[in-house]
Design a protein around this motif. Sequence first.
Motif, PDB file in Angstrom:
ATOM      1  N   PRO A  35       0.699  -1.116   0.059  1.00 21.20           N
ATOM      2  CA  PRO A  35       0.088   0.145   0.064  1.00 21.20           C
ATOM      3  C   PRO A  35       0.797   1.345  -0.207  1.00 21.20           C
ATOM      4  CG  PRO A  35      -0.697  -1.346   1.707  1.00 21.20           C
ATOM      5  CD  PRO A  35       0.710  -2.042   1.367  1.00 21.20           C
ATOM      6  N   ASN A  36       0.386   2.399  -0.330  1.00 20.31           N
ATOM      7  CA  ASN A  36       1.085   3.589  -0.468  1.00 20.31           C
ATOM      8  C   ASN A  36       0.261   4.490   0.611  1.00 20.31           C
ATOM      9  OD1 ASN A  36       2.430   5.734  -0.967  1.00 20.31           O
ATOM     10  ND2 ASN A  36       1.425   6.480  -3.015  1.00 20.31           N
ATOM     11  N   TYR A  37       0.980   4.532   1.609  1.00 20.04           N
ATOM     12  CA  TYR A  37       0.556   5.241   2.802  1.00 20.04           C
ATOM     13  C   TYR A  37       0.949   6.619   2.836  1.00 20.04           C
ATOM     14  CZ  TYR A  37      -0.982   0.654   4.825  1.00 20.04           C
ATOM     15  OH  TYR A  37      -1.590  -0.470   4.878  1.00 20.04           O
ATOM     16  N   PRO A  38       0.046   7.795   2.783  1.00 20.25           N
ATOM     17  CA  PRO A  38       0.520   8.979   2.705  1.00 20.25           C
ATOM     18  C   PRO A  38       1.431   9.425   4.032  1.00 20.25           C
ATOM     19  CG  PRO A  38      -1.755   9.102   3.121  1.00 20.25           C
ATOM     20  CD  PRO A  38      -1.327   7.613   2.984  1.00 20.25           C
ATOM     21  N   ALA A  39       1.056   8.874   5.199  1.00 17.77           N
ATOM     22  CA  ALA A  39       1.993   9.398   6.284  1.00 17.77           C
ATOM     23  C   ALA A  39       3.130   8.653   6.708  1.00 17.77           C
ATOM     24  CB  ALA A  39       0.801   9.326   7.527  1.00 17.77           C
ATOM     25  N   PHE A  40       3.440   7.422   6.020  1.00 25.19           N
ATOM     26  CA  PHE A  40       4.594   6.710   6.499  1.00 25.19           C
ATOM     27  C   PHE A  40       5.008   5.764   5.459  1.00 25.19           C
ATOM     28  CE2 PHE A  40       0.847   4.832   8.147  1.00 25.19           C
ATOM     29  CZ  PHE A  40       0.994   3.227   7.894  1.00 25.19           C
ATOM     30  N   GLN A  41       6.189   5.135   5.296  1.00 19.25           N
ATOM     31  CA  GLN A  41       6.667   4.415   4.337  1.00 19.25           C
ATOM     32  C   GLN A  41       6.362   2.846   4.842  1.00 19.25           C
ATOM     33  OE1 GLN A  41      11.066   5.066   3.654  1.00 19.25           O
ATOM     34  NE2 GLN A  41      10.375   7.012   2.571  1.00 19.25           N
ATOM     35  N   VAL A  42       6.554   1.890   3.775  1.00 19.34           N
ATOM     36  CA  VAL A  42       6.351   0.580   3.918  1.00 19.34           C
ATOM     37  C   VAL A  42       6.771  -0.350   2.729  1.00 19.34           C
ATOM     38  CG1 VAL A  42       4.250   0.548   5.347  1.00 19.34           C
ATOM     39  CG2 VAL A  42       4.029   0.175   2.862  1.00 19.34           C
ATOM     40  N   ALA A  43       7.511  -1.459   3.218  1.00 16.40           N
ATOM     41  CA  ALA A  43       7.903  -2.352   2.125  1.00 16.40           C
ATOM     42  C   ALA A  43       7.325  -3.615   2.603  1.00 16.40           C
ATOM     43  CB  ALA A  43       9.585  -2.093   2.067  1.00 16.40           C
TER      44      ALA A  43
END
Length: 141
Positions: A35-43
């Motif tokens: 997912p592309n979360y606007p407030a934080f990065q994920v992988a």
Amino acid sequence: MATLQLNHVARETDDVRRLAAFYEEVLGFERVASPNYPAFQVAWLRLPGTPGVALHIIERDPAAAPAAVAPGAAGAPPAQLPRRHHLAFSVADYDGFLAGLKARGTDVFEKTQPDGRTRQVFFFDPDGNGLEVTSSGTGDM
């Protein structure tokens, strides 16, 4: 009672790119759509051959309470990992994997199970999370 299946393991970090790269380069994880979360990065990562289980690398929330000190963060040696919190994996080419860790300069602790066949190596990821890689499908239980 419902039958459960493991879906994912999450690791929180201050540096998503660095931690994801470690799991990709050292353990062979592959990046999958996340997912592309606007407030934080994920992988989101998966091991080839295990499509139903993912590793989620998630950016630490700076507003949240500080995380407990990770096992490796305080300078604990990998020798303390066999009974501590860790993720465990198995590998067919144990010697090749171990040689790769040593070539990277990774601090490791090796041991063999009482069966005399199952070899294990314990080490930390860049955030101090404990990892084990074993020469067979058995864990350290």
